[in-house]
Design a protein around this motif. Sequence first.
Motif, PDB file in Angstrom:
ATOM      1  N   GLN A 242       3.891  15.448 -12.135  1.00  0.00           N
ATOM      2  CA  GLN A 242       3.639  15.987 -10.864  1.00  0.00           C
ATOM      3  C   GLN A 242       4.929  16.529 -10.283  1.00  0.00           C
ATOM      4  O   GLN A 242       5.749  15.688 -10.587  1.00  0.00           O
TER       5      GLN A 242
ATOM      6  N   HIS B  76       2.575   1.680  -3.319  1.00  0.00           N
ATOM      7  CA  HIS B  76       1.363   2.076  -4.339  1.00  0.00           C
ATOM      8  C   HIS B  76       1.379   3.677  -4.114  1.00  0.00           C
ATOM      9  O   HIS B  76       1.258   4.356  -5.289  1.00  0.00           O
ATOM     10  N   GLU B  77       1.178   4.055  -2.990  1.00  0.00           N
ATOM     11  CA  GLU B  77       0.929   5.387  -2.660  1.00  0.00           C
ATOM     12  C   GLU B  77       2.168   6.255  -2.914  1.00  0.00           C
ATOM     13  O   GLU B  77       1.887   7.210  -3.512  1.00  0.00           O
ATOM     14  N   GLU B  78       3.423   5.798  -2.751  1.00  0.00           N
ATOM     15  CA  GLU B  78       4.341   6.692  -3.137  1.00  0.00           C
ATOM     16  C   GLU B  78       4.444   6.685  -4.757  1.00  0.00           C
ATOM     17  O   GLU B  78       4.805   7.790  -5.275  1.00  0.00           O
ATOM     18  N   LEU B  79       4.331   5.752  -5.323  1.00  0.00           N
ATOM     19  CA  LEU B  79       4.199   5.889  -6.705  1.00  0.00           C
ATOM     20  C   LEU B  79       3.269   6.625  -7.272  1.00  0.00           C
ATOM     21  O   LEU B  79       3.510   7.345  -8.387  1.00  0.00           O
ATOM     22  N   SER B  80       2.236   6.846  -6.661  1.00  0.00           N
ATOM     23  CA  SER B  80       0.794   7.715  -7.075  1.00  0.00           C
ATOM     24  C   SER B  80       1.326   9.025  -6.918  1.00  0.00           C
ATOM     25  O   SER B  80       1.126   9.994  -7.639  1.00  0.00           O
ATOM     26  N   ASP B  81       2.055   9.317  -5.696  1.00  0.00           N
ATOM     27  CA  ASP B  81       2.595  10.681  -5.339  1.00  0.00           C
ATOM     28  C   ASP B  81       3.464  11.092  -6.229  1.00  0.00           C
ATOM     29  O   ASP B  81       3.743  12.472  -6.497  1.00  0.00           O
ATOM     30  N   THR B  82       4.190  10.199  -6.974  1.00  0.00           N
ATOM     31  CA  THR B  82       5.599  10.861  -7.838  1.00  0.00           C
ATOM     32  C   THR B  82       4.949  10.653  -9.293  1.00  0.00           C
ATOM     33  O   THR B  82       6.009  10.327 -10.115  1.00  0.00           O
ATOM     34  N   SER B  83       3.832  10.342  -9.784  1.00  0.00           N
ATOM     35  CA  SER B  83       3.432   9.903 -11.022  1.00  0.00           C
ATOM     36  C   SER B  83       3.861  11.274 -11.845  1.00  0.00           C
ATOM     37  O   SER B  83       4.156  12.202 -11.511  1.00  0.00           O
TER      38      SER B  83
ATOM     39  N   ARG C  19       1.002  -1.082   0.082  1.00  0.00           N
ATOM     40  CA  ARG C  19      -0.031   0.126   0.030  1.00  0.00           C
ATOM     41  C   ARG C  19       0.943   1.142  -0.327  1.00  0.00           C
ATOM     42  O   ARG C  19       0.794   2.345  -0.747  1.00  0.00           O
TER      43      ARG C  19
END
Length: 90
Positions: A86, A76-83, A73
Amino acid sequence: MSEPTQKYSISMPRDIAEAARARSGPSGLSAYVTAAVARQIERDNLAELIAVAEAEHGPITEEEVDATRAAFRRAHEELSDTSPGQKDVA
């Protein structure tokens, strides 16, 4: 190039076949069934791997499962934050 195909005859309950055909879309029933069988083979292989690991190291505890889920989790959140697109703010 993809693997060569071969024609097979299988039997399955009519309601399952009709539901699969309705969901198969433009790729067709054969592609839908192929994907389903491939997923099942992956699950079977994973179950075998888990059985071997548990035989060697003991059963996996709920705490280990929960910790692994939390790690996935977070990743996944870290990857979403650095997509892409951004800004990376440090």
